[in-house]
Every structure is written in C-alpha cells, then in structure tokens.
Design a protein around this motif. Structure first.
Motif, short mmCIF file in Angstrom:
data_model
loop_
_atom_site.label_atom_id
_atom_site.label_comp_id
_atom_site.label_asym_id
_atom_site.label_seq_id
_atom_site.Cartn_x
_atom_site.Cartn_y
_atom_site.Cartn_z
N ARG A 105 -9.48 7.56 0.82
CA ARG A 105 -8.34 6.78 1.25
C ARG A 105 -7.88 7.23 2.63
O ARG A 105 -7.89 8.41 2.95
CB ARG A 105 -7.21 6.92 0.23
CG ARG A 105 -6.07 5.95 0.40
CD ARG A 105 -5.06 6.11 -0.73
NE ARG A 105 -5.65 5.83 -2.03
CZ ARG A 105 -5.78 6.70 -3.01
NH1 ARG A 105 -5.36 7.93 -2.85
NH2 ARG A 105 -6.31 6.35 -4.16
N GLY A 162 0.82 -1.20 0.00
CA GLY A 162 0.00 0.00 0.00
C GLY A 162 0.85 1.25 0.00
O GLY A 162 2.08 1.19 -0.15
N SER A 218 -15.61 7.34 -1.25
CA SER A 218 -14.56 6.37 -0.94
C SER A 218 -13.27 7.15 -0.75
O SER A 218 -12.57 7.48 -1.71
CB SER A 218 -14.41 5.34 -2.06
OG SER A 218 -13.38 4.43 -1.78
N ASP A 246 -5.09 0.09 -4.91
CA ASP A 246 -6.21 1.04 -4.96
C ASP A 246 -6.01 2.14 -6.00
O ASP A 246 -6.90 2.98 -6.16
CB ASP A 246 -6.40 1.69 -3.58
CG ASP A 246 -6.81 0.68 -2.52
OD1 ASP A 246 -7.51 -0.29 -2.87
OD2 ASP A 246 -6.43 0.87 -1.35
#
Length: 289
Positions: free
Chosen positions: A254, A124, A252, A153
């Motif tokens: 992060r 990530g 959405s 992502d």
C-alpha cells in the motif's frame, strides 16, 4: 570503497535512505523541521526536478539543464495527488497531499465557526484519517463522501471497525456517490443531490511520476519502477527503488509511510552490502507474506 550515491526524492523513503547511508537514526523530528536538521551534514542537497534518467550513462538531467552523475541511484520519487476532474475543485477544493496544501487548509479551517460543515472526499486511508482527525479536534459537522465503499483495500473486519469508529465520532458517511462539482457552500453528487459543505477537502486518487517510464526503465501498469526483492532494478543493478514510486516483485504494498520508511532503509542497506562486496538480503516484506 567510496561511491557517489544520488537519491531522487525527499519523502519518507528518500530521507530514510540517506540517513541510513550515513549511519544515522531517525529522531522523530517535527514535520516542519528543515533539511539541515533532518539530514546528515555530509548529504549534499540539490533542489529541482529530475526530467530524465540516463541509466546507461549513470547520470540525471534536472529541469534547469544541470547534470548529476551517480554510481548508485535510489529512486524514491514517491507519489502525488492526481489532478482532480471535479468541477470547481481548483477554486473551492483543499488538498492534503503537500505541506503547502495543509497550510492553506489550516488557514481556511481557522475561519469556520462551530456550525460549519466540512466535507472530506475520498474513502481511502487518507480520507479516513483526515475525517477522523477533524472529528476529534473540531465541533464542526464532518461528512465523508466516497464514490465507492470506505477502505476498499482492507478486510471486511477492518472496514467494519473503521466505519464504527467514524460513526462514533459523529462523521456522516456517504458511499457509492461520485462528486461532480464543488462550490463555496456545497458539493454536488452525480444525479444532482447536493451535500452542504463550507469547506471541501480532497483526499482523492494518488499516482506516481512518469520519470521511470519516460527514462525507459521497467515499470508496472501504474508507472512504478519495477525492482526485485532486494530492491534492485533488474535492467540496471546500480539503481534501487523505495517508497510509493516502486513495485517490489510480486508484492502488493500500500502507498504509505509504513512501507516507505523500511523500504528506504533497505535500499540503503543493499547499497552498503554492494560496497562491502557481500550479498544483499531480501526485503523484510517477504517474511510477512
């Protein structure tokens, strides 16, 4: 009109909320600056863990049994690194989530010679940034290991740019490989393959505290407090949310300081509008979608 505002959390969102409520502007202080310098003098600091929010009564209970009443509450509990299930992680792994983690890691890195291998676990944003920073600053060999793909992502274009940059920096990338064990000199992957590692840094999964769920407040599947586009809790309009620990409508967002900072400011702005009797504005993030 005056009101008692309680802010839970002293991360990016919480600090920005209290600074905005006191008409302050962030000054880019060093990461080790004390609260006495980072926060307005009028802010009263209470150190402890909130165990329960009694929203109907407008009060909090802390882990030492003390109680705090509030008129308005800003829920800015943030996120934290989840306990690792990797064997040997507690003894041989180094985290980066908390200040104390980074101090311990820095001490370990200072003992390594230029031929040492540093393994960063996690594909990530935290893992990517950690690996890139180390590769730029050190002559050691850096390996990035992730159980899936790097930057899952992000878009394919962004992912390609990240992989290209990491490769240019000399980072070895191991994908689709789950780490199962850490010792003092290597990491073991599922299937028994071993990766050399004199220091293993865990940049693995983050989660949120269970406070909102435990207190009976509306939460999403991850346990984040649900708030609307004005950052107000639908069931209790005197509770506002900001940062990693909240879910803003159908957006959405992060988990990141990039989202937490403006959310903290906006939560404070919403309270100020309520105090003035004017209508709060929608979160700026809705103008980006």
């Amino acid at each position: 009109m005056s009101a008692h505002v309680v802010i839970i959390g002293a991360g990016y969102a919480g600090v920005m909320a209290v600074k905005r409520l006191h008409q302050m502007i962030a000054a880019g202080y060093d990461a080790t600056v004390s609260f006495d310098r980072a926060l307005p003098r009028a802010a009263h600091r209470v150190f402890g863990e909130v165990t329960t929010i009694e929203a109907a009564l407008g009060r909090l209970t802390l882990d030492d049994g003390s109680v705090l009443d509030y008129d308005y509450l800003v829920y800015a509990v943030g996120s934290r690194q989840l306990p690792s299930t990797i064997a040997g992680a507690d003894e041989h792994g180094f985290g980066v989530a908390e200040f104390e983690d980074t101090v311990r890691l820095s001490s370990r890195l200072a003992t390594l010679d230029e031929k040492a291998v540093v393994c960063v676990v996690g594909g990530g944003l935290t893992g990517i940034e950690t690996a890139a920073e180390l590769a730029e600053q050190r002559s050691s060999r850096i390996t990035l290991v992730t159980g899936g793909i790097v930057a899952p992502d992000l878009s394919e274009h962004a992912r390609s740019a990240i992989l290209r940059t990491l490769t240019d920096l000399g980072v070895d990338i191991v994908t689709e490989s789950r780490l199962t064990r850490i010792d003092g000199s290597s990491c073991e992957l599922a299937g028994g393959v071993r990766v050399e590692a004199d220091c293993t840094i865990l940049a693995t999964e983050f989660g949120v505290p269970e406070l909102a769920r435990r207190s009976g407040l509306p939460v999403d599947d991850l346990g984040r407090l649900k708030v609307d586009d004005r950052l107000e809790c639908s069931s209790h309009p005197n509770i506002f949310g900001a940062g990693d620990g909240v879910a803003v409508g159908d957006l959405s967002l992060r988990m990141s300081c990039q989202a937490a900072i403006p959310l903290g400011v906006h939560a404070a702005e919403t309270i100020l509008h309520r105090l003035e009797g004017s209508a709060p504005r929608r979160s700026l993030f809705h103008s980006w979608t």
